[in-house]
Design an enzyme around this catalytic site. Structure first.
Site, mmCIF file in Angstrom:
data_model
loop_
_atom_site.group_PDB
_atom_site.id
_atom_site.type_symbol
_atom_site.label_atom_id
_atom_site.label_comp_id
_atom_site.label_asym_id
_atom_site.label_seq_id
_atom_site.Cartn_x
_atom_site.Cartn_y
_atom_site.Cartn_z
ATOM 1 N N ASN A 1 0.875 -1.167 0.000
ATOM 2 C CA ASN A 1 0.000 0.000 0.000
ATOM 3 C C ASN A 1 0.916 1.222 0.000
ATOM 4 O OD1 ASN A 1 -1.779 2.063 0.525
ATOM 5 N ND2 ASN A 1 -2.283 1.395 2.614
ATOM 6 N N TRP A 2 1.044 1.845 -1.163
ATOM 7 C CA TRP A 2 1.999 2.955 -1.284
ATOM 8 C C TRP A 2 1.467 4.259 -0.702
ATOM 9 C CZ3 TRP A 2 4.320 2.396 -6.955
ATOM 10 C CH2 TRP A 2 4.985 1.164 -7.044
ATOM 11 N N LYS A 3 0.186 4.274 -0.334
ATOM 12 C CA LYS A 3 -0.437 5.488 0.224
ATOM 13 C C LYS A 3 -0.153 6.682 -0.685
ATOM 14 C CE LYS A 3 -0.147 3.306 4.699
ATOM 15 N NZ LYS A 3 -0.064 3.423 6.150
ATOM 16 N N HIS B 1 -9.445 1.463 4.431
ATOM 17 C CA HIS B 1 -8.209 1.599 5.212
ATOM 18 C C HIS B 1 -8.465 2.537 6.395
ATOM 19 C CE1 HIS B 1 -4.140 2.717 6.340
ATOM 20 N NE2 HIS B 1 -3.759 1.586 5.774
ATOM 21 N N GLU C 1 -6.847 4.890 7.582
ATOM 22 C CA GLU C 1 -6.597 6.317 7.317
ATOM 23 C C GLU C 1 -7.806 6.945 6.632
ATOM 24 O OE1 GLU C 1 -2.874 5.674 5.338
ATOM 25 O OE2 GLU C 1 -1.997 5.118 7.271
ATOM 26 N N GLU D 1 -5.560 -4.771 10.334
ATOM 27 C CA GLU D 1 -4.532 -3.776 10.632
ATOM 28 C C GLU D 1 -4.870 -3.044 11.929
ATOM 29 O OE1 GLU D 1 -2.424 -2.585 6.704
ATOM 30 O OE2 GLU D 1 -4.149 -1.288 6.973
ATOM 31 N N GLY E 1 2.441 2.286 10.811
ATOM 32 C CA GLY E 1 3.434 3.352 10.687
ATOM 33 C C GLY E 1 4.098 3.743 11.991
ATOM 34 N N SER F 1 3.301 -2.100 10.428
ATOM 35 C CA SER F 1 4.741 -2.235 10.679
ATOM 36 C C SER F 1 5.275 -3.633 10.374
ATOM 37 C CB SER F 1 5.085 -1.819 12.113
ATOM 38 O OG SER F 1 4.698 -0.470 12.332
ATOM 39 N N GLY G 1 2.879 -0.992 4.274
ATOM 40 C CA GLY G 1 3.013 0.427 3.962
ATOM 41 C C GLY G 1 4.472 0.794 3.756
ATOM 42 N N GLY G 2 5.107 1.280 4.801
ATOM 43 C CA GLY G 2 6.479 1.801 4.724
ATOM 44 C C GLY G 2 7.472 0.879 4.024
HETATM 45 P P1 PGA Z 1 2.826 0.286 7.668
HETATM 46 O O1 PGA Z 1 1.379 0.534 7.020
HETATM 47 O O2 PGA Z 1 3.362 -0.980 7.086
HETATM 48 O O3 PGA Z 1 3.640 1.499 7.263
HETATM 49 O O4 PGA Z 1 2.631 0.209 9.146
HETATM 50 C C1 PGA Z 1 0.511 -0.533 6.767
HETATM 51 C C2 PGA Z 1 -0.788 -0.010 6.197
HETATM 52 O O5 PGA Z 1 -1.271 1.042 6.640
HETATM 53 O O6 PGA Z 1 -1.384 -0.630 5.284
#
Ligand code: PGA
Length: 254
Positions: A10-12, A97, A99, A169, A175, A215, A236-237
């Site tokens: 997930n590149w956001k 998601h 967010e 999640e 994050g 994470s 994500g990251g």
């Molecule tokens: P993260 O994000 O790996 O940076 O914690 C995961 C996500 O929000 O899908």
């Protein structure tokens, strides 16, 4: 029952189209040796989707979007429809998601509408669910997840269940560098599977791919995916660089 491991990046809101192209080119090469062993997808922003589809055509890396609107078309400034995603060759779509729930007013009801729209357009939803730290500390994790699952799956036909992936999640792990321990995540994944079995049946629950997200890194991917009910990850990251994403996917199936 053997479920295929599925890892999605997930590149956001990261990567311009040129940066996305470079990352897709690198991943196409670095992930090629894993073809057939694992399902992999990347989910760039809307502006990079067409580029990603073009670069990854014929490879073992699939492409997903990060959101979808439920209407077919119309006066919804800034939104993107399922037909638009389908036409350019997108296969997956992340829905709900945390967010989007936190910053953009996403509710269980709008999540359900997006699920319906994705399925109607032949797109595969990656449904995100998860509790906040406050909810976990207040012993509300299971109640929150049950409500999110019931809301998301309202009126979703049993016949479409094999198209859907769930991403668990925990919001407090996204994050933050704080991962749920494999045991803690497993306990929650098992609960999610049980909830799907109660809503549908055991066979559907056993076939459901449930990713962990929050994470996940090359260092902890193996221990998480080794758990009985953890079938991959939404990343994500660690998905923003070819070397870390490749290492993560490689370790997850080691
Ligand atoms: P993260 O994000 O790996 O940076 O914690 C995961 C996500 O929000 O899908």
């Amino acid at each position: 029952m053997a479920r295929k491991v599925f890892i999605a990046g997930n590149w956001k809101m990261n990567k311009t189209a040129a940066e996305a192209k470079a990352l897709c080119e690198a991943l196409k090469e670095s992930l090629a040796p894993l073809a057939g062993k694992v399902e992999v997808a990347v989910c760039p922003t809307f502006t990079s989707l067409a580029t990603a589809v073009e670069v990854l055509k014929g490879s073992n890396v699939k492409v997903g979007a990060q959101n979808i609107h439920w209407a077919e078309n119309g006066a919804f400034t800034g939104e993107i429809s399922g037909a638009m995603l389908k036409e350019i060759g997108v296969e997956y779509v992340i829905i709900g998601h945390s967010e989007r729930r936190q910053y953009f007013g996403e509710t269980d009801e709008t999540v359900n509408k997006r699920m319906q729209a994705a399925l109607a357009n032949g797109l595969k939803p990656i449904l995100c669910i998860g509790e906040t730290l406050e909810e976990r500390e207040g012993n509300k994790t299971e109640a929150v997840l049950e409500q999110q699952i019931k809301g998301a799956f309202a009126d979703i036909c049993e016949c479409k269940m094999d198209q859907i992936t769930i991403a668990y999640e925990p919001v407090w792990a996204i994050g933050t560098g704080k991962t749920a321990t494999p045991e803690m995540a497993e306990e929650t994944h098992a609960f999610i599977r049980k909830t799907i079995a109660a809503l549908y049946n055991q066979e559907i629950a056993d076939a459901m791919v449930i990713q962990y997200g929050g994470s996940m890194k090359p260092e902890n991917a193996q221990a998480l995916v080794a758990q009985a009910d953890i079938d991959g990850g939404l990343i994500g990251g660690a998905a923003l660089k070819a070397d870390s994403f490749t290492a993560l996917v490689t370790n997850a199936i080691a």
